[in-house]
Design a protein around this motif. Structure first.
Motif, PDB file in Angstrom:
ATOM      1  N   PHE A  86       0.993  -0.983   0.379  1.00 38.43           N
ATOM      2  CA  PHE A  86      -0.163  -0.091  -0.023  1.00 38.43           C
ATOM      3  C   PHE A  86       0.647   1.060  -0.023  1.00 38.43           C
ATOM      4  O   PHE A  86       0.160   2.338  -0.783  1.00 38.43           O
ATOM      5  CB  PHE A  86      -0.844   0.015   0.833  1.00 38.43           C
ATOM      6  N   VAL A  87       1.886   0.699   0.503  1.00 39.36           N
ATOM      7  CA  VAL A  87       3.077   2.743   0.579  1.00 39.36           C
ATOM      8  C   VAL A  87       4.799   2.513   0.644  1.00 39.36           C
ATOM      9  O   VAL A  87       4.709   0.784   0.943  1.00 39.36           O
ATOM     10  CB  VAL A  87       2.719   2.984   2.330  1.00 39.36           C
ATOM     11  N   PRO A  88       4.823   2.929   0.223  1.00 35.05           N
ATOM     12  CA  PRO A  88       6.787   2.858  -0.400  1.00 35.05           C
ATOM     13  C   PRO A  88       7.467   2.358   1.348  1.00 35.05           C
ATOM     14  O   PRO A  88       6.820   2.934   2.157  1.00 35.05           O
ATOM     15  CB  PRO A  88       7.229   3.941  -0.488  1.00 35.05           C
ATOM     16  N   ILE A  89       8.149   1.082   1.836  1.00 40.83           N
ATOM     17  CA  ILE A  89       8.579   0.688   2.869  1.00 40.83           C
ATOM     18  C   ILE A  89       9.975   0.927   2.340  1.00 40.83           C
ATOM     19  O   ILE A  89      10.431   1.132   1.447  1.00 40.83           O
ATOM     20  CB  ILE A  89       8.369  -0.233   3.509  1.00 40.83           C
ATOM     21  N   ASP A  90      10.894   0.841   3.892  1.00 37.65           N
ATOM     22  CA  ASP A  90      11.829   0.825   3.828  1.00 37.65           C
ATOM     23  C   ASP A  90      12.792  -0.517   3.832  1.00 37.65           C
ATOM     24  O   ASP A  90      12.837  -1.011   5.495  1.00 37.65           O
ATOM     25  CB  ASP A  90      12.740   2.221   4.684  1.00 37.65           C
TER      26      ASP A  90
END
Lengths: 257, 309
Positions: free
Chosen positions: A136-140
């Motif tokens: 859903f969202v960019p992750i590190d």
């Protein structure tokens, strides 16, 4: 030969109803903690928007969700390892291993690996939850990898500790309590040392900081992988496995269970 | 084939019931394996000067000077025990409870390390080459080493794999031993649900699964009914034909029914070792049971159990 021990030990764990019960409760706890931290992340969005170096979602979850799990695994790992030898002594099944052509070292490594493999499945659940946010969202991924390494290394050390205490007694509960007492001490050393530093205490508690699990594991959850921390957990693991081998050899020399 | 001339002073407080049982004279069994001549067959097990558990006493002068109850002080200890087993030997290790039978079998199995002496299994020293030596051993302890949660078949497969059998060979060995120990009906059952007799048989099966050269059985007759005892006798005699067997028991007639030689242990020392048929064994064992073994010819009295091995 080791693969036979690994397979047997994992199967014994997975055959146990108590282990599945513990695993189910823990998975539910993971889910709850994860949701509360995601909610907390959403709640602080406005505050974070004003900060220069605000943590990203991965950093936030690593520090607030995964880091406390390291402490949880210091309880779970001894629970999983408690039966490894205690149960053998209690069932009088240990002579099967003692009279077989397998060395104490192979037996210890096999049992340890068997337990750790099952525990790693549990470690992957919370890591998987954070990873799934990537849909859903960019992750590190770097921070997530570092936090995962921290969880795996600390769990490996906690399992070795639990295995050693299991080799000392036929009473699994005593093995768990002894492991927890030692691990709790190693967790507390850090906070005692830092509070002593704050008030300028006379005792050289600061020297003990190097042995603090809390201090050693913290870096991983901030995305720092320090060689010293890796060495600390590796040495702790190797030390307790070596002590377990010594203990098993002492049993052959007439030690009592 | 060594019989030690060694006897200890003996306590007189022996179990009356056991006295009655042991002093019974038992006849020779018709199908007992043939006694093989020493020189013709290969040595499979060679134990020399085994000692364990007496060192502590040497360091405690008070105890050795005044052995108020030597039976308790020496319980389970072994001193200067020498045994040689050749192919075809079925040796009965006979003694009262606490004579050191279990300790002896555990020393031979490599489960305990001797403080003095050495054990060699088919040319492999248990001290220098323990893994190869243990690969030749099948060991059934006094309590069968079972996992109640496992099914019989899976358990025997584990035992086979632990004894260096792999893949297909291991599975075939398990099938064979299930047939040989009459476990067909329970092979899919959990061990926890089995009767004591069946558990003992599963224990025996794990010791035999890899067809070991040296079979060590610690009181295997415990808990078996007469029919199971007969089956056990067949299995042991069968194993004794091809390999060698050490069979510990406290019943002379049980030892006679399967063994071709009998070694009598008393307070950790070997009193005598002779062919199972000899009638002097009855007399000796009856005396042991009454607590007066010291008068056997050639045995000298002990000075109090503090003697180095």
């Amino acid at each position: 030969m080791i693969s036979t021990v690994i397979r047997h030990e994992s199967a014994m764990l997975l055959r146990s109803a108590q282990i599945w019960l513990i695993a189910a409760l823990i998975a539910a706890l993971f889910g709850y903690l994860f949701l509360t931290q995601v909610q907390a992340w959403l709640n602080v969005q406005t505050a974070l928007a004003l900060e220069d170096k605000a943590p990203g979602l991965t950093g936030f979850l690593a520090a607030r969700f995964l880091a406390p799990l390291a402490m949880l695994f210091s309880i779970i790992a001894p629970l999983f390892a408690m039966r490894a030898f205690s149960n053998e002594y209690r069932l009088a099944s240990f002579p099967l291993w003692q009279s077989s052509p397998i060395s104490s070292t192979a037996l210890v490594i096999g049992k340890y690996t068997g337990i750790l493999l099952v525990l790693l499945l549990l470690v992957l659940i919370p890591v998987g939850m954070v990873f799934a946010m990537g849909l859903f969202v960019p992750i590190d991924l770097g921070t997530l990898a570092s936090a995962t390494l921290g969880l795996i290394l600390s769990t490996a050390a906690f399992t070795a500790t639990g295995l050693y205490f299991s080799s000392l007694t036929r009473h699994a509960m005593i093995a768990v309590l002894a492991s927890l007492a030692l691990l709790l001490l190693l967790w507390l050393i850090g906070s005692a040392a830092s509070s002593a530093q704050r008030v300028g205490g006379a005792l050289p508690l600061d020297a003990l900081r190097g042995f603090s699990i809390g201090e050693r594991v913290a870096g991983f959850f901030q995305g720092f992988i320090a060689t010293g921390d890796i060495v600390f957990f590796s040495v702790m693991t190797a030390l307790f496995l070596a002590l377990t081998v010594v203990r098993l050899d002492a049993l052959r020399d007439g030690g009592t269970e | 084939m060594v019989a030690l001339n060694y006897t200890s002073s003996v306590p007189s407080d022996r179990d009356a019931l056991r006295t009655a049982t042991l002093s019974r004279i038992c006849g020779r069994h018709p199908s007992r394996p043939r006694f093989m001549p020493e020189s013709t067959s290969e040595i499979l097990l060679d134990a020399r000067g085994l000692g364990r558990g007496f060192g502590a006493q040497r360091r405690t002068p008070a105890r050795s000077a005044a052995p108020a109850n030597p039976a308790t002080a020496q319980r389970g200890g072994i001193r200067d025990l020498t045994l040689t087993l050749r192919r075809g030997d079925v040796l009965g290790l006979l003694g009262l409870n606490g004579a050191g039978k279990s300790t002896t079998v555990r020393l031979l199995a490599g489960v305990l390390t001797p403080q003095t002496g050495s054990v060699t299994i088919k040319g492999h020293s248990l001290e220098d080459n323990p893994l190869d030596a243990r690969a030749e051993i099948g060991y059934l302890p006094d309590t069968p080493p079972l996992y109640p949660d496992m099914r019989v078949e899976a358990y025997l497969l584990l035992a086979a794999r632990l004894r260096r059998l792999r893949g297909r060979t291991a599975r075939e060995a398990v099938e064979r031993i299930i047939g040989r120990c009459s476990l067909d009906t329970v092979s899919r059952s959990r061990i926890a649900t089995l009767s004591k007799g069946f558990r003992q048989r599963v224990g025996l099966a794990q010791a035999l699964v890899h067809d070991p050269e040296v079979l060590l059985l610690d009181e295997p007759g415990n808990g078996l009914d007469p029919q199971q005892t007969e089956e056990l006798r067949h299995i042991v005699s069968d194993a004794g034909q091809k390999h060698c067997v050490v069979f510990s028991t406290h019943l002379l007639h049980e030892a006679r029914s399967v063994c071709n030689r009998i070694a009598v242990l008393h307070e950790g020392a070997l009193l005598t070792e002779r062919p199972a048929a000899g009638s002097e064994l009855d007399e000796l064992f009856a005396r042991l049971a009454r607590g007066e073994p010291g008068q056997d010819s050639g045995h000298k009295p002990d000075t109090g159990g503090a003697r180095p091995s």
